[in-house]
Design an enzyme around this catalytic site. Structure first.
Site, PDB file in Angstrom:
ATOM      1  N   LYS A   1       0.871  -1.182   0.000  1.00 14.86           N
ATOM      2  CA  LYS A   1       0.000   0.000   0.000  1.00 14.86           C
ATOM      3  C   LYS A   1       0.906   1.229   0.000  1.00 14.86           C
ATOM      4  CE  LYS A   1      -3.868   2.117   2.440  1.00 14.86           C
ATOM      5  NZ  LYS A   1      -4.042   2.575   3.821  1.00 14.86           N
TER       6      LYS A   1
ATOM      7  N   HIS B   1      -4.605   2.627  14.873  1.00 13.06           N
ATOM      8  CA  HIS B   1      -4.984   1.239  14.580  1.00 13.06           C
ATOM      9  C   HIS B   1      -3.808   0.313  14.843  1.00 13.06           C
ATOM     10  CE1 HIS B   1      -2.781   2.488  10.999  1.00 13.06           C
ATOM     11  NE2 HIS B   1      -2.572   1.208  10.732  1.00 13.06           N
TER      12      HIS B   1
ATOM     13  N   ASP C   1      -2.180  -3.090  12.883  1.00 11.36           N
ATOM     14  CA  ASP C   1      -2.305  -3.705  11.559  1.00 11.36           C
ATOM     15  C   ASP C   1      -2.897  -5.108  11.708  1.00 11.36           C
ATOM     16  OD1 ASP C   1      -1.269  -1.442  10.420  1.00 11.36           O
ATOM     17  OD2 ASP C   1       0.740  -2.259  10.119  1.00 11.36           O
TER      18      ASP C   1
ATOM     19  N   HIS D   1      -0.627   2.412  16.242  1.00  5.56           N
ATOM     20  CA  HIS D   1       0.054   3.530  15.581  1.00  5.56           C
ATOM     21  C   HIS D   1      -0.928   4.361  14.771  1.00  5.56           C
ATOM     22  CE1 HIS D   1       0.167   0.075  12.825  1.00  5.56           C
ATOM     23  NE2 HIS D   1       0.170   0.940  11.829  1.00  5.56           N
TER      24      HIS D   1
HETATM   25  O1  LIG Z   1       2.183   6.066   6.735  1.00  2.92           O
HETATM   26  C1  LIG Z   1       2.555   5.515   7.769  1.00  2.92           C
HETATM   27  O2  LIG Z   1       3.621   5.809   8.306  1.00  2.92           O
HETATM   28  C2  LIG Z   1       1.703   4.463   8.414  1.00  2.92           C
HETATM   29  C3  LIG Z   1       0.743   3.795   7.484  1.00  2.92           C
HETATM   30  C4  LIG Z   1      -0.023   2.711   8.154  1.00  2.92           C
HETATM   31  O3  LIG Z   1      -0.066   2.592   9.350  1.00  2.92           O
HETATM   32  C5  LIG Z   1      -0.748   1.706   7.345  1.00  2.92           C
HETATM   33  O4  LIG Z   1      -0.810   1.856   6.106  1.00  2.92           O
HETATM   34  O5  LIG Z   1      -1.263   0.736   7.952  1.00  2.92           O
HETATM   35 FE   LIG Z   2      -0.687   0.580   9.935  1.00  5.66          FE
END
Ligand SMILES: O=C(O)CCC(=O)C(=O)O
Ligand SMILES: [Fe+2]
Length: 349
Positions: free
Chosen positions: A209, A228, A230, A284
């Site tokens: 992503k 959230h 992951d 995070h």
């Molecule tokens: O952009 C970020 O540093 C975190 C992105 C994130 O937590 C995610 O895509 O699950």
């Molecule tokens: Fe994340």
């Protein structure tokens, strides 16, 4: 209706952000949090250089550090991880080149997440009437295994080297995934290949992503990604050296320092579940920025959707009852979404 692209909003020159992007007061980044020069505690930095030296003691020490960071933070920064800086630079240049295209060109790759087609270029949809939105657009596609990635139909067709560099990066991340899962298994007293096997072995899934966070006129009111954990087993994260990622640690949001060459590793829910809570999936979120566009590349390493993941039997006994039910990965995804929607309904009723 197609969602508005955050990039469109950002470049329209508006001075205040639409209400859907304004977070409730308790979620907003506070002044001190936005001071990204904070010298407080930092997520652990682990130097992988000694991993390949053949020195067993050196490798044991690194494994110990990984396990400690996994218990304490659920996240860490990896240095000298073995992926060449030139490959990373090419991967990042390719992703940036795609996002530098005019929006109308990116729309050719638009997904339709409302009808379940989540692969491609997208922005978050509100999932209820007063749903909150995140200040980001993204590109999402499968990276691994080879037979599951539909490059022709779901990957960016631009720039011309996107496929080559992204495939090469995926191969490197797959190797690192095996090493990290090996270290996490050994540190639990298990055989090295144990966790990788539970997570599907050859069928372990990796998804990429690219998160694109446009400039935001009111970064103190918005979030790029809300708090959230992951759903993955592991997440590997690169970014363009613009700070924004925050980890929740001992009741405080800590902004991850930008360390050139480092790869951030987050532990996801699956590792927490398999280890019966010995390792934790780090909470995070992502902040946005008034002056700079932030881009991050997240590779989510997940079990196949039908794999049943629960606490591994070696982690459970009379003194250590299972803390999590066994669920298929798909059931875990549904459960998280359900919980989130429930929380939202509660908040809006
Ligand atoms: O952009 C970020 O540093 C975190 C992105 C994130 O937590 C995610 O895509 O699950
Ligand atoms: Fe994340």
């Amino acid at each position: 209706m197609a969602p508005a692209r955050v990039e469109t909003l950002s470049s329209s020159g508006l001075e205040s952000i639409p209400l859907e992007y304004v977070r409730p007061v308790e979620e907003r980044p506070t002044d001190s949090v936005l001071d990204l020069t904070d010298h407080g505690p930092q997520l652990p930095v682990i130097d992988f250089a000694g991993w390949h030296s053949g020195d067993a003691e050196e490798r044991k020490k690194i494994m110990r550090e990984i396990a400690e960071a996994s218990q304490e933070w659920g996240a860490m920064q990896l240095l000298n991880h073995g992926i060449s800086q030139s490959l990373i630079a090419r991967l990042q240049a390719a992703g940036k080149a795609f996002f530098d295209l005019p929006i109308k060109d990116k729309e050719k790759y638009a997904n339709d997440s409302g009808s379940g087609k989540i692969l491609g270029y997208g922005s978050k949809l509100a999932n209820n009437a007063s749903g909150q939105l995140e200040w980001e657009d993204y590109y999402f596609h499968i990276l691994w295994p080879e037979h599951k990635r539909d490059v022709a139909n779901t990957w960016p067709g631009y720039p011309s080297d996107y496929e080559e560099v992204t495939v090469a990066y995926g191969r490197e991340i797959r190797k690192l995934t095996a090493q990290i899962l090996g270290a996490l298994s050994l540190e639990l007293g298990l055989e090295e290949g144990r966790m990788e096997r539970v997570l599907g072995g050859e069928e372990l899934l990796m998804e990429l992503k690219i998160n694109y966070y446009p400039r935001c006129p009111q970064p103190e009111l918005a979030l790029g990604v809300e708090a959230h954990t992951d759903i993955s087993a592991l997440t590997f994260l690169l970014h363009n050296m613009v700070p924004g990622l925050q980890l929740f640690h001992h009741g405080k949001w800590i902004t991850a320092k930008c360390i050139p060459g480092a790869l951030i590793l987050q532990l996801g829910d699956q590792v927490e579940i398999m280890s019966n809570g010995k390792y934790s999936s780090g909470l995070h979120r992502g902040l946005v920025n008034k002056e700079k566009v932030r881009i991050s590349w997240a590779v989510f390493c997940c079990p196949p959707k039908d794999a049943v993941i629960g606490p591994m039997k070696e982690m459970v006994d009379d003194q250590n009852p299972p803390l999590f039910p066994a669920r298929t990965f798909q059931e875990h995804i549904d459960y998280k979404l359900f919980r989130k929607n429930q929380a939202k309904e509660k908040a809006t009723n």
